[in-house]
Scaffold this active site. Structure first.
Site, PDB file in Angstrom:
ATOM      1  N   CYS A  83     -31.287  42.155  37.163  1.00  0.00           N
ATOM      2  CA  CYS A  83     -30.255  42.839  37.952  1.00  0.00           C
ATOM      3  C   CYS A  83     -30.871  43.944  38.823  1.00  0.00           C
ATOM      4  CB  CYS A  83     -29.232  43.403  36.970  1.00  0.00           C
ATOM      5  SG  CYS A  83     -28.144  44.675  37.625  1.00  0.00           S
TER       6      CYS A  83
ATOM      7  N   CYS B 137     -29.384  47.438  38.427  1.00  0.00           N
ATOM      8  CA  CYS B 137     -29.770  47.959  37.105  1.00  0.00           C
ATOM      9  C   CYS B 137     -31.144  48.619  37.191  1.00  0.00           C
ATOM     10  CB  CYS B 137     -29.828  46.835  36.070  1.00  0.00           C
ATOM     11  SG  CYS B 137     -28.248  46.020  35.791  1.00  0.00           S
TER      12      CYS B 137
END
Length: 106
Positions: free
Chosen positions: A31, A34
């Site tokens: 991600c 993230c």
């Protein structure tokens, strides 16, 4: 400097029993956002050492807790106090936003 603790399906409930506010970062290796917020979460772990518990849950490795909390988008950051969900942030945001939410729980 303190680091964010690794939270798993196995220790999640135990972490929430803390007498301090708990910030949990739900993330995954693949991600992009993230990876942007990861270093901020680590900084917060140092900034709030002794005042709050800061941890990270890899949703791929720990699907049970992510599923139980209905995590559909990552990063999702959840704020707990006395074991109860008190605030939530979905998506990457500046450090100041997370600090403000954490300060509100102190």
């Amino acid at each position: 400097m303190a680091k964010a603790i690794e939270i798993t399906d196995a220790n999640f409930e135990e972490v929430l029993k803390s007498d301090k506010p708990v910030l949990v970062d739900f993330w995954a290796e693949w991600c992009g956002p993230c990876k942007m917020i990861g270093p901020i979460v680590e900084e917060l772990a140092g900034d709030y050492e002794g005042k709050a518990v800061i941890g990270k849950v890899d949703v791929d490795a720990n699907p049970a807790v992510a599923s139980a909390l209905g995590i559909r988008s990552i990063p999702t950051l959840m704020f707990f106090k006395n074991g109860e969900l008190v605030d939530k942030q979905v998506g990457a945001v500046p450090k100041a936003v997370l600090s403000q939410k954490l300060d509100a729980q102190l």
